[in-house]
Write an enzyme that holds these catalytic residues in place. Structure first.
Site, short mmCIF file in Angstrom:
data_model
loop_
_atom_site.label_atom_id
_atom_site.label_comp_id
_atom_site.label_asym_id
_atom_site.label_seq_id
_atom_site.Cartn_x
_atom_site.Cartn_y
_atom_site.Cartn_z
N GLY A 18 0.87 2.84 -25.83
CA GLY A 18 0.94 1.67 -24.97
C GLY A 18 1.02 2.03 -23.51
N HIS B 248 -3.73 2.20 -19.54
CA HIS B 248 -4.38 2.28 -18.23
C HIS B 248 -5.85 2.64 -18.46
CE1 HIS B 248 -4.00 6.56 -18.97
NE2 HIS B 248 -2.67 6.47 -18.98
N GLU B 249 -6.54 2.95 -17.37
CA GLU B 249 -7.97 3.18 -17.44
C GLU B 249 -8.32 4.41 -18.32
OE1 GLU B 249 -10.25 1.09 -16.72
OE2 GLU B 249 -11.90 2.51 -17.05
N GLY B 250 -7.40 5.38 -18.44
CA GLY B 250 -7.64 6.51 -19.35
C GLY B 250 -7.75 6.03 -20.79
N HIS B 251 -6.80 5.19 -21.20
CA HIS B 251 -6.86 4.62 -22.55
C HIS B 251 -8.11 3.75 -22.70
CE1 HIS B 251 -2.35 4.98 -21.87
NE2 HIS B 251 -2.49 5.67 -22.97
N GLY C 133 -7.72 11.98 -25.63
CA GLY C 133 -8.07 12.36 -24.25
C GLY C 133 -7.87 13.86 -24.03
N GLN C 134 -8.75 14.44 -23.23
CA GLN C 134 -8.61 15.85 -22.84
C GLN C 134 -7.36 16.05 -21.97
OE1 GLN C 134 -10.29 18.39 -23.97
NE2 GLN C 134 -9.30 19.90 -22.65
N GLN D 61 -2.60 18.81 -27.42
CA GLN D 61 -2.55 17.82 -28.49
C GLN D 61 -3.92 17.71 -29.17
OE1 GLN D 61 -0.58 13.82 -28.22
NE2 GLN D 61 -2.65 13.13 -27.80
P1 AMP Z 1 -0.55 8.23 -24.75
O1 AMP Z 1 -0.49 6.74 -24.75
O2 AMP Z 1 -0.03 8.86 -23.52
O3 AMP Z 1 -0.02 8.83 -26.03
O4 AMP Z 1 -2.10 8.59 -24.74
C1 AMP Z 1 -2.96 8.08 -25.73
C2 AMP Z 1 -4.29 8.77 -25.61
O5 AMP Z 1 -4.86 8.51 -24.32
C3 AMP Z 1 -4.17 10.29 -25.75
O6 AMP Z 1 -5.25 10.76 -26.55
C4 AMP Z 1 -4.29 10.76 -24.33
O7 AMP Z 1 -4.82 12.06 -24.20
C5 AMP Z 1 -5.24 9.73 -23.75
N1 AMP Z 1 -5.11 9.68 -22.28
C6 AMP Z 1 -3.97 9.51 -21.57
N2 AMP Z 1 -4.22 9.60 -20.24
C7 AMP Z 1 -5.54 9.85 -20.12
C8 AMP Z 1 -6.41 10.06 -19.00
N3 AMP Z 1 -5.97 10.05 -17.76
N4 AMP Z 1 -7.72 10.29 -19.26
C9 AMP Z 1 -8.18 10.33 -20.53
N5 AMP Z 1 -7.41 10.13 -21.63
C10 AMP Z 1 -6.11 9.90 -21.43
#
Ligand code: AMP
Length: 287
Positions: free
Chosen positions: A33, A36-39, A149-150, A155
């Site tokens: 949760g 953001h734009e990465g998700h 995400g990279q 992970q």
């Molecule tokens: P999280 O919610 O932090 O557990 O992240 C969920 C997924 O989003 C994971 O696979 C992360 O690697 C990916 N993620 C988080 N931040 C970014 C980002 N800035 N760019 C690309 N993927 C991301």
């Protein structure tokens, strides 16, 4: 189509079965949760490649250490739903903790060796919690493809190994790091930063860019690159380097010399806020 929400594994399974009966392939984007734009980029990648996209939103207690930010981790439910909707998700799976880890829960999975260095060194048990919850999410949602995400390079490497070792019938996609215009990798934790620390936080990307430039101009000595990166962090207000490591991306073990397939990864703390970033060097041609 309306975004559906499932809170229980039974509800989730009914919806997945119905999507499968309609001949749709299943894409899964696991998240905690605070989207953001990465998700969003992962949701769009899943939307483009699969017929039915599940976003899981679950702040997984088993991947947080006792003194980490589990309690105060940002929870932004309404905004998260809007991000899922806007980027074409079909289902949000948001189970309560007791649905995933009911009282008496006692099974864990560990990806040995790969879980120990880098973030594993400073967060003991973290990847055991990650691998366990991801395996459970795969078993619950039965995805054809799952998107990571990279940004969380270790992970992603661990999940690939989990899938390979346990013969899981899922294809793993790893998507590029999404950054702010000044280079800071988007993270749910960036919101903890004071304006001063937000300014200083660009040091992670600047240090990685310095490493990239050194490699591109022929530097192959990993210790020299590491020292330069550490010096940049040390001269940044309030920045404390937790680790700066140059490792083989396959084994996650430190290398003395830069070669193709290395990962340069770092974790830097600003007060209680811990940020990570990395850069994968593929070799001369791709940079
Ligand atoms: P999280 O919610 O932090 O557990 O992240 C969920 C997924 O989003 C994971 O696979 C992360 O690697 C990916 N993620 C988080 N931040 C970014 C980002 N800035 N760019 C690309 N993927 C991301």
């Amino acid at each position: 189509m309306a975004l559906e929400i499932a809170r229980s594994v039974d509800e989730l399974r009914r919806l997945v079965e119905s999507a499968r009966r309609n001949g749709l392939t299943i894409g899964l984007v696991p998240t905690m949760g605070a989207l953001h734009e990465g998700h969003a980029s992962l949701i769009r990648a899943a939307r483009g490649e699969t017929g039915w996209v599940i976003v899981s939103i679950f702040v997984n207690p088993t991947q947080f250490g006792p003194n980490e930010d589990y309690q105060r981790y940002p929870r932004t439910w309404e905004q998260d739903l809007a991000v899922c909707q806007a980027n074409g998700a079909d289902l949000v799976f948001a189970p309560p903790v007791k649905e995933v880890f009911p009282p008496g829960y006692s099974t864990f999975v560990e990806v040995t060796k790969l879980q120990d260095p880098l973030c594993g060194g400073s967060r003991p048990g973290h990847f055991r919690g990650v691998a366990t919850v991801v395996l459970k999410l795969f078993n619950m949602t039965t995805p054809d493809r799952a998107y990571f995400g990279q940004k969380d390079a270790q992970q992603a490497r661990i999940i690939r190994q989990l899938v390979r070792d346990l013969n899981l019938p899922v294809t793993i996609r790893v998507c590029p790091i999404v950054r702010e215009p000044d280079g800071l990798a988007l993270s749910s934790r960036n919101r903890y930063l004071s304006p001063e620390d937000r300014h200083s936080a660009t040091v992670l990307y600047r240090a990685l860019e310095t490493a990239r430039r050194m490699i591109e101009s022929g530097e192959r000595n990993a210790a020299c690159i590491r020292e330069r990166m550490l010096a940049m962090i040390q001269s940044t207000p309030r920045a404390v380097a937790e680790y700066v490591d140059i490792v083989d991306y396959e084994t996650m073990q430190p290398v003395a010399n830069v070669q193709s397939g290395i990962l340069i990864a770092l974790a830097v703390k600003f007060g209680a806020t811990r940020l990570i970033d990395n850069f994968l060097w593929h070799g001369e041609s791709t940079g």
